[in-house]
Structure formats: C-alpha cells, structure tokens
Design a protein around this motif. Sequence first.
Motif, PDB file in Angstrom:
ATOM      1  N   ALA A  41       0.529  -0.688   0.080  1.00 28.03           N
ATOM      2  CA  ALA A  41       0.130  -0.156  -0.051  1.00 28.03           C
ATOM      3  C   ALA A  41       0.844   1.082   0.237  1.00 28.03           C
ATOM      4  CB  ALA A  41      -1.190   0.315   1.112  1.00 28.03           C
ATOM      5  N   TYR A  42       2.325   1.152   0.655  1.00 22.89           N
ATOM      6  CA  TYR A  42       3.016   2.723   0.575  1.00 22.89           C
ATOM      7  C   TYR A  42       3.178   2.850  -0.502  1.00 22.89           C
ATOM      8  CZ  TYR A  42       7.102   5.055   2.168  1.00 22.89           C
ATOM      9  OH  TYR A  42       8.017   6.356   1.855  1.00 22.89           O
ATOM     10  N   VAL A  43       3.652   1.329  -1.489  1.00 22.69           N
ATOM     11  CA  VAL A  43       4.346   2.037  -2.657  1.00 22.69           C
ATOM     12  C   VAL A  43       2.531   2.318  -4.470  1.00 22.69           C
ATOM     13  CG1 VAL A  43       5.713   0.406  -4.671  1.00 22.69           C
ATOM     14  CG2 VAL A  43       5.901  -0.050  -2.606  1.00 22.69           C
ATOM     15  N   LEU A  44       1.879   1.439  -3.590  1.00 28.31           N
ATOM     16  CA  LEU A  44       0.833   1.858  -4.555  1.00 28.31           C
ATOM     17  C   LEU A  44       0.389   3.158  -4.840  1.00 28.31           C
ATOM     18  CD1 LEU A  44      -0.078  -2.047  -5.219  1.00 28.31           C
ATOM     19  CD2 LEU A  44       1.237  -0.183  -6.789  1.00 28.31           C
ATOM     20  N   PHE A  45       0.518   2.590  -2.850  1.00 32.65           N
ATOM     21  CA  PHE A  45      -1.308   4.497  -2.547  1.00 32.65           C
ATOM     22  C   PHE A  45      -0.565   5.600  -2.233  1.00 32.65           C
ATOM     23  CE2 PHE A  45      -3.630   0.490  -2.727  1.00 32.65           C
ATOM     24  CZ  PHE A  45      -3.975   0.507  -4.392  1.00 32.65           C
ATOM     25  N   GLY A  46       1.063   5.485  -1.675  1.00 29.68           N
ATOM     26  CA  GLY A  46       1.502   6.580  -1.062  1.00 29.68           C
ATOM     27  C   GLY A  46       0.817   5.975   1.095  1.00 29.68           C
ATOM     28  N   GLU A  47       0.599   5.080   1.197  1.00 28.43           N
ATOM     29  CA  GLU A  47       0.091   4.702   2.588  1.00 28.43           C
ATOM     30  C   GLU A  47       1.673   4.923   3.675  1.00 28.43           C
ATOM     31  OE1 GLU A  47      -1.960   1.600   3.331  1.00 28.43           O
ATOM     32  OE2 GLU A  47      -4.229   2.766   1.778  1.00 28.43           O
ATOM     33  N   ARG A  48       1.070   5.762   4.896  1.00 28.67           N
ATOM     34  CA  ARG A  48       1.953   6.380   5.461  1.00 28.67           C
ATOM     35  C   ARG A  48       2.917   4.657   6.300  1.00 28.67           C
ATOM     36  NH1 ARG A  48       2.225   7.434  11.004  1.00 28.67           N
ATOM     37  NH2 ARG A  48       0.419   7.555  10.836  1.00 28.67           N
ATOM     38  N   LEU A  49       4.084   4.958   6.377  1.00 24.09           N
ATOM     39  CA  LEU A  49       4.489   3.487   6.470  1.00 24.09           C
ATOM     40  C   LEU A  49       6.164   4.157   7.772  1.00 24.09           C
ATOM     41  CD1 LEU A  49       4.485   0.125   6.724  1.00 24.09           C
ATOM     42  CD2 LEU A  49       6.378   0.901   5.399  1.00 24.09           C
ATOM     43  N   ASP A  50       5.875   4.643   8.920  1.00 26.87           N
ATOM     44  CA  ASP A  50       6.421   4.664   9.904  1.00 26.87           C
ATOM     45  C   ASP A  50       7.518   3.832  10.415  1.00 26.87           C
ATOM     46  OD1 ASP A  50       5.661   3.808  11.844  1.00 26.87           O
ATOM     47  OD2 ASP A  50       3.873   6.093  12.399  1.00 26.87           O
ATOM     48  N   ALA A  51       8.351   4.471  11.417  1.00 23.53           N
ATOM     49  CA  ALA A  51       9.496   3.473  12.085  1.00 23.53           C
ATOM     50  C   ALA A  51       8.733   2.486  12.773  1.00 23.53           C
ATOM     51  CB  ALA A  51      10.441   3.813  13.100  1.00 23.53           C
ATOM     52  N   VAL A  52       8.401   3.377  14.176  1.00 25.03           N
ATOM     53  CA  VAL A  52       7.316   2.458  14.421  1.00 25.03           C
ATOM     54  C   VAL A  52       6.314   0.821  14.248  1.00 25.03           C
ATOM     55  CG1 VAL A  52       5.432   2.532  16.346  1.00 25.03           C
ATOM     56  CG2 VAL A  52       6.765   4.296  16.471  1.00 25.03           C
ATOM     57  N   ALA A  53       5.763   1.174  12.964  1.00 26.65           N
ATOM     58  CA  ALA A  53       5.072   0.337  12.171  1.00 26.65           C
ATOM     59  C   ALA A  53       5.954  -0.686  11.368  1.00 26.65           C
ATOM     60  CB  ALA A  53       4.368   0.962  10.775  1.00 26.65           C
ATOM     61  N   VAL A  54       7.269  -0.099  11.361  1.00 24.92           N
ATOM     62  CA  VAL A  54       8.414  -1.232  10.295  1.00 24.92           C
ATOM     63  C   VAL A  54       9.165  -2.256  12.481  1.00 24.92           C
ATOM     64  CG1 VAL A  54      10.741  -1.090   9.870  1.00 24.92           C
ATOM     65  CG2 VAL A  54       8.982   0.794   9.022  1.00 24.92           C
ATOM     66  N   VAL A  55       9.131  -1.305  12.977  1.00 27.83           N
ATOM     67  CA  VAL A  55       8.938  -2.232  14.566  1.00 27.83           C
ATOM     68  C   VAL A  55       8.590  -3.300  14.217  1.00 27.83           C
ATOM     69  CG1 VAL A  55      10.129  -2.269  16.722  1.00 27.83           C
ATOM     70  CG2 VAL A  55      10.879  -0.568  15.158  1.00 27.83           C
ATOM     71  N   GLY A  56       6.993  -3.009  14.349  1.00 27.58           N
ATOM     72  CA  GLY A  56       6.335  -3.773  14.541  1.00 27.58           C
ATOM     73  C   GLY A  56       5.894  -5.432  13.858  1.00 27.58           C
ATOM     74  N   MET A  57       6.729  -4.588  11.851  1.00 27.13           N
ATOM     75  CA  MET A  57       6.405  -5.759  10.910  1.00 27.13           C
ATOM     76  C   MET A  57       7.664  -6.650  11.292  1.00 27.13           C
ATOM     77  SD  MET A  57       6.440  -3.107   7.754  1.00 27.13           S
ATOM     78  CE  MET A  57       5.024  -2.460   7.122  1.00 27.13           C
ATOM     79  N   VAL A  58       8.643  -6.756  12.212  1.00 27.45           N
ATOM     80  CA  VAL A  58       9.472  -7.599  12.325  1.00 27.45           C
ATOM     81  C   VAL A  58       9.100  -7.827  13.245  1.00 27.45           C
ATOM     82  CG1 VAL A  58      12.011  -7.023  13.642  1.00 27.45           C
ATOM     83  CG2 VAL A  58      11.756  -5.353  11.908  1.00 27.45           C
ATOM     84  N   ALA A  59       8.608  -7.175  14.384  1.00 28.81           N
ATOM     85  CA  ALA A  59       7.765  -8.421  15.591  1.00 28.81           C
ATOM     86  C   ALA A  59       7.243  -9.387  15.028  1.00 28.81           C
ATOM     87  CB  ALA A  59       7.242  -7.381  16.542  1.00 28.81           C
ATOM     88  N   CYS A  60       6.112  -9.207  14.588  1.00 25.39           N
ATOM     89  CA  CYS A  60       5.454  -9.796  13.311  1.00 25.39           C
ATOM     90  C   CYS A  60       6.188 -11.705  13.079  1.00 25.39           C
ATOM     91  CB  CYS A  60       4.394  -9.345  12.334  1.00 25.39           C
ATOM     92  SG  CYS A  60       2.812  -8.152  13.329  1.00 25.39           S
ATOM     93  N   ALA A  61       7.692 -11.089  12.256  1.00 29.59           N
ATOM     94  CA  ALA A  61       7.645 -11.580  11.585  1.00 29.59           C
ATOM     95  C   ALA A  61       8.763 -13.011  12.911  1.00 29.59           C
ATOM     96  CB  ALA A  61       8.733 -11.171  10.778  1.00 29.59           C
ATOM     97  N   ALA A  62       8.970 -12.064  13.954  1.00 31.32           N
ATOM     98  CA  ALA A  62       9.272 -12.796  14.720  1.00 31.32           C
ATOM     99  C   ALA A  62       8.957 -14.596  15.591  1.00 31.32           C
ATOM    100  CB  ALA A  62       9.945 -12.192  15.843  1.00 31.32           C
ATOM    101  N   ALA A  63       7.196 -13.680  15.471  1.00 32.55           N
ATOM    102  CA  ALA A  63       5.812 -14.592  16.020  1.00 32.55           C
ATOM    103  C   ALA A  63       5.742 -15.639  15.040  1.00 32.55           C
ATOM    104  CB  ALA A  63       5.170 -13.107  15.655  1.00 32.55           C
ATOM    105  N   VAL A  64       5.966 -15.406  13.960  1.00 35.03           N
ATOM    106  CA  VAL A  64       5.833 -16.290  12.806  1.00 35.03           C
ATOM    107  C   VAL A  64       7.170 -17.601  13.064  1.00 35.03           C
ATOM    108  CG1 VAL A  64       5.705 -17.393  10.225  1.00 35.03           C
ATOM    109  CG2 VAL A  64       4.402 -15.187  11.309  1.00 35.03           C
ATOM    110  N   PHE A  65       8.198 -17.078  12.693  1.00 34.29           N
ATOM    111  CA  PHE A  65       9.076 -17.787  13.142  1.00 34.29           C
ATOM    112  C   PHE A  65       8.941 -18.968  14.714  1.00 34.29           C
ATOM    113  CE2 PHE A  65      13.291 -18.765  15.538  1.00 34.29           C
ATOM    114  CZ  PHE A  65      14.055 -19.329  14.244  1.00 34.29           C
TER     115      PHE A  65
END
Length: 290
Positions: free
Chosen positions: A260-284
């Motif tokens: 959505a960030y690439v296609l629509f310019g929806e905001r993606l900040d540093a805190v959200a990126v940390v959340g993404m890393v946490a999600c990846a760790a959760a799946v592991f």
Amino acid sequence: MNKNFEETAARAAPAIFVVLWSTGFIGTKYVLHNAEPFTYLAIRMACVVGLMAIIVAVARPRWPDRAGIGHSIVAGLLVHGIYLGGTAVAISHSIPAGLSALIPGLQPILTSTIANRWLGERVTPLQWTGLMVGLLGVVLILHDRPMSGEAGWGWLASGVSLISITLGTLYQRRYCNQIDWRAGNLVQYIAVTVFFGIGAWLFETNVVHWTTEFMLALAWLAVVLSIGSIGLLYWLIRRSAATSVASLFYLVPAVTAVMAYVLFGERLDAVAVVGMVACAAAVFLVNRKS
C-alpha cells in the motif's frame, strides 16, 4: 526430482500464501473505485463458480455426501462470505488498504485459544510467546490510527472479518479436511455467490463501472486469490496445525502495508516497521517445534 520439488514447494508455500493473500486487500481497493462491496463480490464469486465448474468437469473429483455439502457451505460462508464482505466494507468506509488487514491479523491469538480447546491441539509456551510477540507487532503497526466516525464502522467490519476467518479456518480443518478441494470449493463458492447476490440486491444500487482497472483487479481477485490462494490455504490447513497456519496471518498486515505504501502512498513509519519485524519473529516462534 519429484520429491525434491515437493519439498521445495512445501517450504515456499507459506511465503507465497502471505504475498498472494496480501494482494487481496490491494485488489479490493482498486475494484471498490468502480463498484459497491457486495455487488463486486457477487460478480467475483460468479466468475469463480464458472472457473471451478470447468475444473470440476475436467477433473471429475469425488463429490461430497450431504453432510460434506453442508459443512462446505458453512465453511464457505465463514471463509469467503463474512470475511471478504467485512474486509470490503471496511475499505469502502475509508480504512486504508494497508490497515484493513490489521484486525484480521489478530487471528493467530483467537485461533490458538480456540484450537487449544476445540481441536485438541497443544500450544506450547514458546508458541504462546510468539503469539504475544505477534500481537505486539500488530499493535505497533496500528498505533496512532483514527478509530472513530466512518473509520469506526470500518474497524467494526474488520472485527467481524477476524471472527469469521478464524472460525472458518478451524471449521475447515475439523469438518472439511477429507473433502476433495475442487468439489468442496465449488460448493462453497456457489453458496457465497447466492449470499453476496442477496446482499447486493437488498442493500446496494448494483451500479458497476466496467473500467480496465476494475476488470484487471477483478480477474486477479477471482483467479489468483479465490482459486490460487484459497487452494493454497486449504492445502496448508491439511498439512499443518491450525495455530501454525494462523500465525502466517501475522505477516499479512506488514506485507500489505508495504504494498500500500508503494502503490497508494499510505504512511509507513519507523514504529510500524518495528511492528513488522515483531510479526516476522512471531511466525518464527510459533512454527518452532518446542
């Protein structure tokens, strides 16, 4: 060679599923520029019924018995009907595509709780840790978002989607695992086409703008999502515990947010990126054996 291919495919399947499932939220935003939610979904499901009918006619799979048909209808209404309807309504109520995946992204917590009791699956302490890490990741991605007004109705629709996809996944695993996916899916999509058709007739104007954008997005959603990703989801459900499959949904909000960030310019900040890393760790963690 064949065994090696199967092993490679099995390893790649979860990543492919996450990417494909995430594109569903993006494609939905495109089609909703040109049609109302239930109207678009009725058209999409009618297209899928036609495609599945061809597959069934060629493959001639074993047809489920009366009980199997009933279970397929229930699973279809949960996995396709209420879940997709809620997602489309959420996006139509101004919830950004990147955020419309967030509430359904809480599915692993709900799934693990129910699966522990309903399916008798043991959720280990390490997996519980992973589930909580994933929950934290979703919260971080969700931070500082509007929750009132029209957006409030959108979040409510997302909450309904969460409950529906969770119950549908568990129901599919418990009652539909032995049903041939081709025959079962055809039954599910016929039921859902009727469901959305009635919804569109009762609540919408049924106006459709047949633009190139609409038709391309519709084709992607009907073929790649409703046949490809759903078939892959049911294959993963048959091979894995419900908790492990559900944990993949933690990655969907992050991948959707990037798209959505690439296609629509929806905001993606540093805190959200940390959340993404946490999600990846959760799946592991959830997919660890101990």
